[in-house]
Design a protein around this motif. Sequence first.
Motif, PDB file in Angstrom:
ATOM      1  N   PRO A  44       0.838  -1.209   0.000  1.00 52.02           N
ATOM      2  CA  PRO A  44       0.000   0.000   0.000  1.00 52.02           C
ATOM      3  C   PRO A  44       0.870   1.255   0.000  1.00 52.02           C
ATOM      4  N   PHE A  45       0.851   1.985  -1.102  1.00 49.02           N
ATOM      5  CA  PHE A  45       1.625   3.214  -1.214  1.00 49.02           C
ATOM      6  C   PHE A  45       0.684   4.416  -1.169  1.00 49.02           C
ATOM      7  N   ALA A  46       1.055   5.423  -0.404  1.00 46.79           N
ATOM      8  CA  ALA A  46       0.304   6.678  -0.364  1.00 46.79           C
ATOM      9  C   ALA A  46       0.751   7.511  -1.564  1.00 46.79           C
ATOM     10  N   LEU A  47      -0.048   7.494  -2.636  1.00 43.38           N
ATOM     11  CA  LEU A  47       0.323   8.130  -3.894  1.00 43.38           C
ATOM     12  C   LEU A  47      -0.724   9.149  -4.291  1.00 43.38           C
ATOM     13  N   SER A  48      -0.284  10.186  -4.980  1.00 41.63           N
ATOM     14  CA  SER A  48      -1.225  11.174  -5.507  1.00 41.63           C
ATOM     15  C   SER A  48      -1.736  10.775  -6.879  1.00 41.63           C
ATOM     16  N   ALA A  49      -1.065   9.840  -7.532  1.00 40.17           N
ATOM     17  CA  ALA A  49      -1.467   9.350  -8.853  1.00 40.17           C
ATOM     18  C   ALA A  49      -0.991   7.910  -8.969  1.00 40.17           C
ATOM     19  N   PRO A  50      -1.624   7.112  -9.850  1.00 36.28           N
ATOM     20  CA  PRO A  50      -1.184   5.722 -10.016  1.00 36.28           C
ATOM     21  C   PRO A  50       0.297   5.634 -10.367  1.00 36.28           C
ATOM     22  N   LEU A  51       0.936   4.608  -9.852  1.00 38.04           N
ATOM     23  CA  LEU A  51       2.363   4.397 -10.098  1.00 38.04           C
ATOM     24  C   LEU A  51       2.535   3.804 -11.490  1.00 38.04           C
ATOM     25  N   ALA A  52       3.144   4.572 -12.380  1.00 33.43           N
ATOM     26  CA  ALA A  52       3.265   4.141 -13.774  1.00 33.43           C
ATOM     27  C   ALA A  52       4.441   3.215 -13.995  1.00 33.43           C
ATOM     28  N   GLU A  53       5.486   3.338 -13.168  1.00 36.44           N
ATOM     29  CA  GLU A  53       6.689   2.554 -13.425  1.00 36.44           C
ATOM     30  C   GLU A  53       7.462   2.317 -12.130  1.00 36.44           C
TER      31      GLU A  53
END
Length: 291
Positions: A258-267
């Motif tokens: 689970p990553f706290a991200l502002s946008a989906p992780l593309a790479e």
Amino acid sequence: MDTLHQWFDHWLLGVDNGIMSKPRADVQVGPAQWITQRDWPARGAMRVPLRPSADGSLGLLPARRGATAAFTDVRMPETEMVADVGTAKPGRLAFTTGALPLDLRLSGTPVVDLRLALDRPTANLTALLVDFGDDTRLDWRRGQGITTLAEEDCHGESTAADDGCYRKVATNLATRPLEIVARGWLDVQNRDSLSSPSPLTPGAFTQVEWETLPHDYVFKKGHRLALVIAGTDSTYSGERATGAAVTVDLARSKVTVPFALSAPLAEVPTGPSTWRGPQEVELPTPEHAFH
């Protein structure tokens, strides 16, 4: 301390001070960095599946169909499990990303999901999520991360029973080339129930899933994230190793983080199979007693 006093005032003295509408969590995300958030884990954390490949890399794409890797359930300390990553060892598997292009904040509970076959009815399994990169980190292995000082801070009025003073603390720090961020263990025959064993049929592949311990941690830009799969963890367990040969179907295995991200992780860059971690690792045995 202000938050603690407001909480006591509300629940013990009935003061309507609005404490229950304030954010529920103060989260330490670095040795000297804290953030306040509405709840924990971070709301909206994206569950990102990271997948192991036969070349020792860890990334977003699954391994080719039919790719496998194998190890034997032997007793190993964690220092040995995470040492010399990039070199094959009979008692562990290790998969590593390339250098991260951005900070990645883990917030929650990573889950390991492996399709595997054993040559015996069960095995002890250990999963470690590791941060590789020289850094000064919180040293939780000493005193739960803090040292209590002789100097005091005083808050509010004092009484004969309570002087309203608290001993100050200092954060314990250590500079190391890696940190084991999350860890989890499983006796495979008890994958579904602690009280009712379900031994595996030797040679048959089975999907096995287990949680690691939850954490909140920032993998920094330029560091590498690794998944280590091994047998019996002698650092935390007194169990005997089973000696089972463990074969992992890489194409149908993953660790979901689970990553706290502002946008989906593309790479997530996959690391070259020639990358080598520190050959020897010194991680003091954690102090298990609370202070």
